[in-house]
Design an enzyme around this catalytic site. Structure first.
Site, PDB file in Angstrom:
ATOM      1  NE  ARG A  72     -34.752 -42.879  -8.710  1.00 21.65           N
ATOM      2  CZ  ARG A  72     -35.893 -42.233  -8.494  1.00 21.65           C
ATOM      3  NH1 ARG A  72     -36.261 -41.258  -9.277  1.00 21.65           N
ATOM      4  NH2 ARG A  72     -36.683 -42.568  -7.495  1.00 21.65           N
TER       5      ARG A  72
ATOM      6  NE  ARG B  71     -41.258 -36.564  -5.206  1.00 27.68           N
ATOM      7  CZ  ARG B  71     -41.678 -35.599  -6.018  1.00 27.68           C
ATOM      8  NH1 ARG B  71     -42.357 -34.605  -5.531  1.00 27.68           N
ATOM      9  NH2 ARG B  71     -41.468 -35.644  -7.307  1.00 27.68           N
ATOM     10  CB  THR B  72     -35.763 -40.744  -4.466  1.00 31.35           C
ATOM     11  OG1 THR B  72     -37.146 -41.039  -4.671  1.00 31.35           O
ATOM     12  CG2 THR B  72     -35.063 -41.987  -3.970  1.00 31.35           C
TER      13      THR B  72
ATOM     14  CE  LYS C 189     -15.393 -36.674 -20.302  1.00 33.56           C
ATOM     15  NZ  LYS C 189     -14.237 -36.247 -19.511  1.00 33.56           N
TER      16      LYS C 189
ATOM     17  CG  HIS D  50     -38.703 -46.608  -5.662  1.00 32.56           C
ATOM     18  ND1 HIS D  50     -37.683 -46.312  -4.770  1.00 32.56           N
ATOM     19  CD2 HIS D  50     -39.170 -45.397  -6.100  1.00 32.56           C
ATOM     20  CE1 HIS D  50     -37.547 -44.996  -4.686  1.00 32.56           C
ATOM     21  NE2 HIS D  50     -38.431 -44.433  -5.483  1.00 32.56           N
TER      22      HIS D  50
END
Ligand code: NCD
Length: 323
Positions: A118, A68-69, A96, A148
């Protein structure tokens, strides 16, 4: 908090980055909600676009899974006419061994204007904001257990759409508070917007010991905790952040803290039921409640677009003013 010490605000107190609800005023949170209200109409038009951020580049930098986000941030930026780049950490050079700072510098060299971050580490978005170039904005899309803030704002928007005013509400947040960045941001936002009664409901093992200092009431019994409340926010059991031994079993959790139609009767008859998603049906709540008439869970997702549009537009607009 003094503006000069709040990394998120420019020297005029306007939003530049959006990292946490902490230190933001009621006036600023209300400005976000009002701006979002103006954007809800855009999504209902046949041409779902406004030219506010045309020519800007927004990068979705997701180091942790999201459905969703990430997608609503992408839609929000596109509806503002920005160009969007999705950076998938799983297939990027971070695997890497490239450092976060090198990733940021390389993306900045492509003249990007905003990063939506995020990350599983608490503080990751702050780290980016501290090191970002002056004309780049950082939005926190969830950092570890910490914060959040855009989820909290879309939850506040959903509550305001249904209840109108914050100052006479009883709100219960139910479940795994201990591991929830959503709960932390919601408590700050509800307090700032003037909600007089915030309750945390859950098993002792999932409510942080210091919770009472947050200005909330604690309940270890679901029916008592939701008695007469106007809003019930259910949270997911965040097993990926849980040490073993905190819960007997999911079955036992549902028996004690699962929201069923029968238990919902303890709340106010017009109570709304919310959940940030993803839902575990039969663990946090029954399907009957998730799909029932009190549930506003899918509206939260839709409102998420308008709220994220508001935050992107405000931060990019203020950025432009200083560049
Ligand atoms: C929340 C998150 O990622 O913190 N979900 C979301 O953003 N929609 C809550 C969760 O994962 O349970």
């Amino acid at each position: 908090m003094n503006n000069t010490h709040n990394l998120q605000l420019d020297h005029n107190g306007r939003l530049r980055h959006f990292l946490t609800i902490e230190g933001l005023s009621q006036q600023l949170l209300t400005e976000i909600l009002n701006t979002a209200a103006g954007f809800t109409g855009v999504t209902e038009r046949s041409v779902k676009k406004v030219p506010l951020c045309r020519g800007k580049v927004v990068v979705n930098l997701f180091f942790e899974t999201s459905t969703r986000t990430r997608t609503t941030f992408e839609l929000a930026a596109k509806r503002l006419s920005a160009d969007v780049l999705n950076f998938n950490a799983g297939i990027s050079a971070t695997t890497k061994g490239e450092t976060l700072l090198d990733t940021l510098r390389n993306l900045e060299a492509m003249h990007c204007d905003m990063f939506v971050v995020r990350h599983e580490a608490s503080g990751a978005a702050h780290f980016f904001a501290q090191h970002a170039a002056p004309n780049v904005s950082i939005l926190n899309a969830g950092d570890g257990r910490h914060s959040h803030p855009t989820q909290a704002m879309l939850d506040m928007f959903t509550i305001r759409q249904h209840k109108g005013d914050f100052t006479n509400l009883k709100v219960a947040i139910v479940g795994d508070i201990q591991h929830s960045r959503v709960a932390r941001s919601q408590i700050l936002a509800l307090n700032t917007l003037g909600v007089p009664e915030i309750r945390l409901v859950g098993p002792r093992t999932l409510i942080p010991a210091a919770a009472e200092s947050l200005g909330v009431k604690i309940y270890y019994d679901l029916c008592a905790g939701i008695q007469d409340v106007d809003v019930i926010i259910m949270l997911r059991l965040q097993k990926e952040r849980m040490a073993t031994g905190l819960l007997p079993s999911e079955h036992e959790y549902f028996r004690l803290f699962g929201l069923t139609q029968e238990r919902l009767r303890y709340a106010h008859p017009n109570a709304i039921v919310m959940h940030p998603g993803p839902i575990n049906r039969g663990v946090e709540m029954s399907s009957e409640v998730a799909d029932g008439s009190s549930s506003v869970i899918l509206q939260q997702v839709s409102y998420g677009i308008a709220v994220r549009m508001a935050i992107i537009a405000m931060a990019l607009g203020n950025n432009e003013a200083i560049s």
